[in-house]
Design a protein around this motif. Structure first.
Motif, PDB file in Angstrom:
ATOM      1  N   HIS A  59       0.863  -1.405   0.082  1.00 24.70           N
ATOM      2  CA  HIS A  59       0.015  -0.161   0.081  1.00 24.70           C
ATOM      3  C   HIS A  59       0.872   1.268   0.099  1.00 24.70           C
ATOM      4  CE1 HIS A  59      -3.908   2.331   0.825  1.00 24.70           C
ATOM      5  NE2 HIS A  59      -2.722   3.628   1.325  1.00 24.70           N
ATOM      6  N   TRP A  60       2.286   1.185   0.869  1.00 23.85           N
ATOM      7  CA  TRP A  60       2.750   2.435   0.728  1.00 23.85           C
ATOM      8  C   TRP A  60       3.557   2.547  -0.564  1.00 23.85           C
ATOM      9  CZ3 TRP A  60       3.934   1.465   6.289  1.00 23.85           C
ATOM     10  CH2 TRP A  60       2.597   1.797   7.800  1.00 23.85           C
ATOM     11  N   ALA A  61       4.093   1.541  -0.356  1.00 22.23           N
ATOM     12  CA  ALA A  61       5.198   1.618  -2.098  1.00 22.23           C
ATOM     13  C   ALA A  61       4.488   2.305  -3.526  1.00 22.23           C
ATOM     14  CB  ALA A  61       5.664   0.301  -2.415  1.00 22.23           C
ATOM     15  N   LEU A  62       2.687   1.949  -3.059  1.00 19.88           N
ATOM     16  CA  LEU A  62       2.130   2.488  -4.368  1.00 19.88           C
ATOM     17  C   LEU A  62       1.602   3.759  -4.462  1.00 19.88           C
ATOM     18  CD1 LEU A  62       0.240  -1.084  -5.201  1.00 19.88           C
ATOM     19  CD2 LEU A  62       1.896   0.036  -6.891  1.00 19.88           C
ATOM     20  N   ALA A  63       1.078   3.885  -3.049  1.00 15.92           N
ATOM     21  CA  ALA A  63       0.333   5.624  -2.755  1.00 15.92           C
ATOM     22  C   ALA A  63       1.424   6.354  -1.529  1.00 15.92           C
ATOM     23  CB  ALA A  63      -0.915   5.302  -1.775  1.00 15.92           C
ATOM     24  N   GLY A  64       2.286   5.694  -0.889  1.00 22.71           N
ATOM     25  CA  GLY A  64       2.854   6.305   0.076  1.00 22.71           C
ATOM     26  C   GLY A  64       2.704   6.600   0.698  1.00 22.71           C
ATOM     27  N   ARG A  65       2.676   7.641   1.826  1.00 20.91           N
ATOM     28  CA  ARG A  65       2.084   7.369   3.302  1.00 20.91           C
ATOM     29  C   ARG A  65       3.188   9.090   3.545  1.00 20.91           C
ATOM     30  NH1 ARG A  65       1.946   5.485   7.487  1.00 20.91           N
ATOM     31  NH2 ARG A  65       3.311   7.266   8.679  1.00 20.91           N
ATOM     32  N   THR A  66       3.592   9.816   4.739  1.00 20.04           N
ATOM     33  CA  THR A  66       3.075  11.104   5.208  1.00 20.04           C
ATOM     34  C   THR A  66       4.442  10.596   7.274  1.00 20.04           C
ATOM     35  OG1 THR A  66       1.501  11.884   6.460  1.00 20.04           O
ATOM     36  CG2 THR A  66       2.085  12.766   4.207  1.00 20.04           C
ATOM     37  N   ASP A  67       4.785  10.916   7.169  1.00 24.66           N
ATOM     38  CA  ASP A  67       5.386  10.357   8.516  1.00 24.66           C
ATOM     39  C   ASP A  67       6.054   9.354   9.430  1.00 24.66           C
ATOM     40  OD1 ASP A  67       6.986  11.610  11.560  1.00 24.66           O
ATOM     41  OD2 ASP A  67       4.547  12.176  12.084  1.00 24.66           O
ATOM     42  N   PRO A  68       6.550   8.388   8.973  1.00 21.82           N
ATOM     43  CA  PRO A  68       7.858   8.943   7.518  1.00 21.82           C
ATOM     44  C   PRO A  68       7.424   9.657   6.247  1.00 21.82           C
ATOM     45  CG  PRO A  68       8.173   7.075   8.243  1.00 21.82           C
ATOM     46  CD  PRO A  68       7.294   7.128   8.837  1.00 21.82           C
ATOM     47  N   VAL A  69       7.967   9.610   5.302  1.00 23.89           N
ATOM     48  CA  VAL A  69       6.961   9.682   3.661  1.00 23.89           C
ATOM     49  C   VAL A  69       8.661   8.738   3.606  1.00 23.89           C
ATOM     50  CG1 VAL A  69       7.802  10.579   1.720  1.00 23.89           C
ATOM     51  CG2 VAL A  69       7.562  12.119   3.442  1.00 23.89           C
ATOM     52  N   LEU A  70       8.238   7.359   3.078  1.00 24.39           N
ATOM     53  CA  LEU A  70       8.541   6.201   2.655  1.00 24.39           C
ATOM     54  C   LEU A  70       8.964   5.987   1.146  1.00 24.39           C
ATOM     55  CD1 LEU A  70       6.704   3.534   4.880  1.00 24.39           C
ATOM     56  CD2 LEU A  70       8.967   4.585   5.282  1.00 24.39           C
ATOM     57  N   VAL A  71       8.656   6.802   0.650  1.00 26.86           N
ATOM     58  CA  VAL A  71       8.736   6.582  -0.886  1.00 26.86           C
ATOM     59  C   VAL A  71       8.857   8.408  -0.886  1.00 26.86           C
ATOM     60  CG1 VAL A  71       7.969   5.839  -3.231  1.00 26.86           C
ATOM     61  CG2 VAL A  71       7.716   4.645  -1.480  1.00 26.86           C
ATOM     62  N   PRO A  72       9.804   8.465  -1.983  1.00 24.74           N
ATOM     63  CA  PRO A  72      10.282  10.103  -1.722  1.00 24.74           C
ATOM     64  C   PRO A  72       8.714  10.874  -3.112  1.00 24.74           C
ATOM     65  CG  PRO A  72      12.172   8.813  -1.895  1.00 24.74           C
ATOM     66  CD  PRO A  72      11.036   8.118  -2.130  1.00 24.74           C
ATOM     67  N   GLY A  73       8.304  11.873  -2.905  1.00 29.90           N
ATOM     68  CA  GLY A  73       7.230  12.467  -3.896  1.00 29.90           C
ATOM     69  C   GLY A  73       6.286  10.955  -3.819  1.00 29.90           C
ATOM     70  N   ARG A  74       6.013  10.851  -2.995  1.00 32.99           N
ATOM     71  CA  ARG A  74       4.589   9.877  -2.981  1.00 32.99           C
ATOM     72  C   ARG A  74       4.428  10.379  -1.278  1.00 32.99           C
ATOM     73  NH1 ARG A  74       4.740   4.490  -6.139  1.00 32.99           N
ATOM     74  NH2 ARG A  74       5.192   5.458  -8.119  1.00 32.99           N
ATOM     75  N   THR A  75       2.967  10.681  -0.769  1.00 33.86           N
ATOM     76  CA  THR A  75       2.586  11.494   0.595  1.00 33.86           C
ATOM     77  C   THR A  75       0.958  10.369   0.764  1.00 33.86           C
ATOM     78  OG1 THR A  75       1.135  13.085   0.108  1.00 33.86           O
ATOM     79  CG2 THR A  75       3.052  13.184   0.759  1.00 33.86           C
ATOM     80  N   GLY A  76       0.591   9.834  -0.396  1.00 34.88           N
ATOM     81  CA  GLY A  76      -0.532   8.878   0.124  1.00 34.88           C
ATOM     82  C   GLY A  76      -1.933   9.701   0.543  1.00 34.88           C
ATOM     83  N   THR A  77      -2.593   9.031   0.325  1.00 36.24           N
ATOM     84  CA  THR A  77      -4.255   9.656   0.573  1.00 36.24           C
ATOM     85  C   THR A  77      -4.411   9.159   2.022  1.00 36.24           C
ATOM     86  OG1 THR A  77      -5.092   8.233  -1.175  1.00 36.24           O
ATOM     87  CG2 THR A  77      -6.823   9.066   0.520  1.00 36.24           C
ATOM     88  N   ASP A  78      -5.080  10.829   3.058  1.00 37.72           N
ATOM     89  CA  ASP A  78      -5.441  10.732   4.229  1.00 37.72           C
ATOM     90  C   ASP A  78      -3.557  10.241   4.623  1.00 37.72           C
ATOM     91  OD1 ASP A  78      -7.453  10.730   4.013  1.00 37.72           O
ATOM     92  OD2 ASP A  78      -8.056   8.743   3.471  1.00 37.72           O
ATOM     93  N   GLY A  79      -2.770  10.256   4.411  1.00 35.57           N
ATOM     94  CA  GLY A  79      -1.091  10.268   4.868  1.00 35.57           C
ATOM     95  C   GLY A  79      -1.239   8.818   5.147  1.00 35.57           C
ATOM     96  N   GLY A  80      -1.511   8.042   3.728  1.00 36.08           N
ATOM     97  CA  GLY A  80      -1.284   6.882   4.362  1.00 36.08           C
ATOM     98  C   GLY A  80      -1.600   6.410   5.541  1.00 36.08           C
ATOM     99  N   ALA A  81      -3.781   6.300   6.034  1.00 40.63           N
ATOM    100  CA  ALA A  81      -3.853   5.440   6.728  1.00 40.63           C
ATOM    101  C   ALA A  81      -4.912   4.902   6.286  1.00 40.63           C
ATOM    102  CB  ALA A  81      -4.188   6.950   7.777  1.00 40.63           C
ATOM    103  N   LEU A  82      -5.132   3.694   6.787  1.00 40.81           N
ATOM    104  CA  LEU A  82      -6.384   2.458   5.982  1.00 40.81           C
ATOM    105  C   LEU A  82      -7.480   2.862   7.193  1.00 40.81           C
ATOM    106  CD1 LEU A  82      -3.388  -0.064   5.817  1.00 40.81           C
ATOM    107  CD2 LEU A  82      -4.760   0.839   3.458  1.00 40.81           C
ATOM    108  N   ALA A  83      -8.768   1.989   6.368  1.00 44.98           N
ATOM    109  CA  ALA A  83      -9.764   1.947   6.821  1.00 44.98           C
ATOM    110  C   ALA A  83      -9.997   0.245   7.392  1.00 44.98           C
ATOM    111  CB  ALA A  83     -10.872   2.091   5.827  1.00 44.98           C
TER     112      ALA A  83
END
Length: 247
Positions: A37-61
């Motif tokens: 999920h984080w490789a495809l969409a990204g996340r924040t705090d920490p940013v794991l894939v440069p340039g990708r911050t993801g939807t909702d910071g990487g949180a999941l339903a």
């Protein structure tokens, strides 16, 4: 003294955030669902894939995690079983003292198995027929259940209501629970909704509060939108200095 306390609180919060970031990096490296999920969409705090911050910071339903429970197990192996009573033993004493011989009866609307992490000398069971017989043995009975189930009990017990994140009452008492994450916190003597912060991390996202279990190795639960996403804030308790929830 006040300055020393403030410095200590800042250090504790820094350690709390650091533990969360280590959990995220470890989960990205070893847990299939998060790595994908984080490789495809990204996340924040920490940013794991440069340039990708993801939807909702990487949180999941939670429904995504439930559907792919097997992918929450680290590559090294582990359990995929969720425990809706995880953390009960550490938080319940905030609500009332548990002496040796106390019986903690949990409502069947919360769990299907008795609690297993209670303090030494405290017995756990499920609410049901026959429990009232224990009252004749001069035992202290603590009933942990939803408000609705507590209101139907035909015998006298010490009630501890359970509330989900999206349904915290303004007159605080009881526990904060989630079917997937377990017991997230409860009310302390200051009257605020405290996180069990050495075991649980919470952060604000655009979809609501996201929670992570800091100590559970498997199944790994990171940045879960409890209740599907509940607006709220994480603040410092002015009395204790540790994290509290406001929804």
């Amino acid at each position: 003294m006040a300055d020393s306390l403030a410095m200590g609180n800042r250090a504790s919060w820094a350690l709390w955030h650091a533990a969360y970031r280590r959990l995220v990096r470890s989960s990205f490296a070893t847990v299939p669902l998060y790595r994908e999920h984080w490789a495809l969409a990204g996340r924040t705090d920490p940013v794991l894939v440069p340039g990708r911050t993801g939807t909702d910071g990487g949180a999941l339903a939670p429904e995504i995690l439930t559907r792919r429970a097997a992918d929450l197990v680290p590559l090294a192996g582990g359990s995929a079983v969720l425990d809706p009573l995880r953390g009960l033993g550490s938080v319940l004493p905030w609500c009332l003292p548990l002496r040796v011989g106390t019986v903690v009866a949990v409502g069947t609307d919360i769990a299907t198995q008795p609690p297993s992490d209670l303090p030494r000398g405290v017995r756990g069971c499920l609410l049901g027929p026959g429990l009232e017989n224990l009252l004749h043995g001069n035992r202290k009975i603590v009933a942990v259940a939803t408000t609705a189930e507590l209101g139907k009990l035909p015998y006298a017990v010490d009630p501890v209501p359970c509330h989900e994140v999206g349904d915290l009452p303004h007159d605080p008492y009881g526990l904060v629970t989630d079917p997937m994450l377990g017991v997230l916190g409860g009310v302390r003597a200051c009257g605020r909704w405290h996180l069990d912060w050495t075991r649980v991390y919470a952060r604000e996202t655009s979809a609501g509060l996201a929670f992570s279990l800091l100590r559970q190795r498997s199944p790994r639960l990171v940045d879960v939108l409890a209740g599907g996403g509940v607006p709220g804030t994480v603040e410092a308790c002015p009395r204790h200095g540790t994290p509290v929830l406001r929804t």
